[in-house]
Design an enzyme around this catalytic site. Structure first.
Site, PDB file in Angstrom:
ATOM      1  N   ARG A 132     -33.837 -23.795 -10.472  1.00 41.82           N
ATOM      2  CA  ARG A 132     -33.159 -24.385 -11.624  1.00 41.82           C
ATOM      3  C   ARG A 132     -33.494 -23.650 -12.917  1.00 41.82           C
ATOM      4  NH1 ARG A 132     -31.511 -29.885 -11.115  1.00 41.82           N
ATOM      5  NH2 ARG A 132     -30.586 -30.133  -9.031  1.00 41.82           N
ATOM      6  N   ASP A 172     -26.064 -39.970 -21.101  1.00 43.80           N
ATOM      7  CA  ASP A 172     -26.858 -39.084 -20.252  1.00 43.80           C
ATOM      8  C   ASP A 172     -27.999 -38.515 -21.074  1.00 43.80           C
ATOM      9  OD1 ASP A 172     -26.388 -37.901 -17.327  1.00 43.80           O
ATOM     10  OD2 ASP A 172     -27.370 -36.364 -18.545  1.00 43.80           O
TER      11      ASP A 172
END
Length: 281
Positions: free
Chosen positions: A34, A141
């Site tokens: 990531r 979010d």
């Protein structure tokens, strides 16, 4: 090359502090995968170099990039389908009766990622609320990048292929080059904001339905309790809470009651569970 133990400990502590997400040992490969694009973005030759520089010279912007990269953003249209079926077959008919006075419904898509869940909810309400009814949907979010994407409301062909029926694609989206953009008519009822569910939540009007799906699984028990307690304060007394299939309030927050909602389950504040509701668990 996998992360060193010290680098993994640094990243784990950062993500735990900023997002309350627990990265258990064994996730080193995932973390490195990531962070490779993040390291390239800031001009580092490797993830190890990027993290070494960050530990020597803390940088809030780069720390934010790490949190964004490690926040799971797996999503699709009408994900798992059954909660949306429950919304149309069970929840909306009840709310239409109980909200007849103001004819408006508020929903919250918490942890809304790039917006697919929030817009799926909008399509559902657009198609199943009676004429003359209005609705508001808030998507939130923890990732600044995901909030920007959700607000842009533009998706690739691969993304719209993940669960979006062709009829809804044609009706609620406009072609823009190689991408698809949600129509203004659908977007006007949906808004997004940056929000950390594990921090004190902002003051907001209460919601009739909250989708808090597939996010509690990343928290420890204490954090789950805190999140559920805070969410309960924003849920109308007779409102509905939907969690992910692998999530539950049972054994965590006994203020909720699990009830049947079609072929799935939802959660309601205990004092508001109707006498005839079918309880589960």
């Amino acid at each position: 090359m996998t992360l060193s133990q010290s680098d993994f400990a640094f990243v784990s502590a950062l993500v735990r502090r900023e997002a309350s997400i627990v990265l258990a040992p064994g996730k080193e490969y995932l973390v490195e995968a990531r962070l490779i694009p993040v390291a390239r973005q800031v001009g580092a030759a490797s993830v190890a170099e990027f993290l070494a520089n960050l530990q020597r010279r803390p940088n809030p912007a780069d720390q934010r990039r790490i949190v964004d990269a490690l926040t799971t953003n797996e999503t699709s249209w009408f994900r798992d389908r059954e909660p949306f079926t429950a919304l149309t077959d069970v929840v909306l008919p009840e709310l239409v009766k109980s909200r007849a006075g103001n004819r408006k419904i508020r929903l919250w898509s918490a942890a809304s990622s790039s917006g697919q869940e929030a817009y799926s909810l909008a399509i559902t309400l657009q198609e199943h609320l009676p004429a003359g009814w209005g609705y508001e949907i808030l998507g939130s979010d923890i990732s600044t990048e995901m909030v920007k994407r959700a607000e842009a409301a533009e998706y690739s062909q691969v993304e719209v292929n993940r669960g979006l029926p062709a009829a809804q694609l044609v009706q609620y989206f406009e072609r823009t080059g190689a991408h698809w953009r949600v129509t203004p008519g659908l977007r006007r009822n949906v808004s997004f904001r940056l929000m950390n569910l594990t921090a004190p939540l902002p003051t907001m009007p209460p919601f009739d339905v909250i989708f808090l799906r597939n996010v509690l699984i990343y928290f420890d028990v204490a954090t789950k309790k805190s999140v559920l307690r805070n969410v309960a304060r924003l849920l109308r007394p007779d409102g509905w809470l939907f969690l992910g299939a692998a999530e539950t309030t049972i054994g965590i927050d006994e203020n909720y009651e699990r009830v049947a909602a079609g072929r799935t389950s939802a959660y309601r504040v205990r004092s508001a569970v109707p006498a005839g509701a079918v309880k589960r668990g």
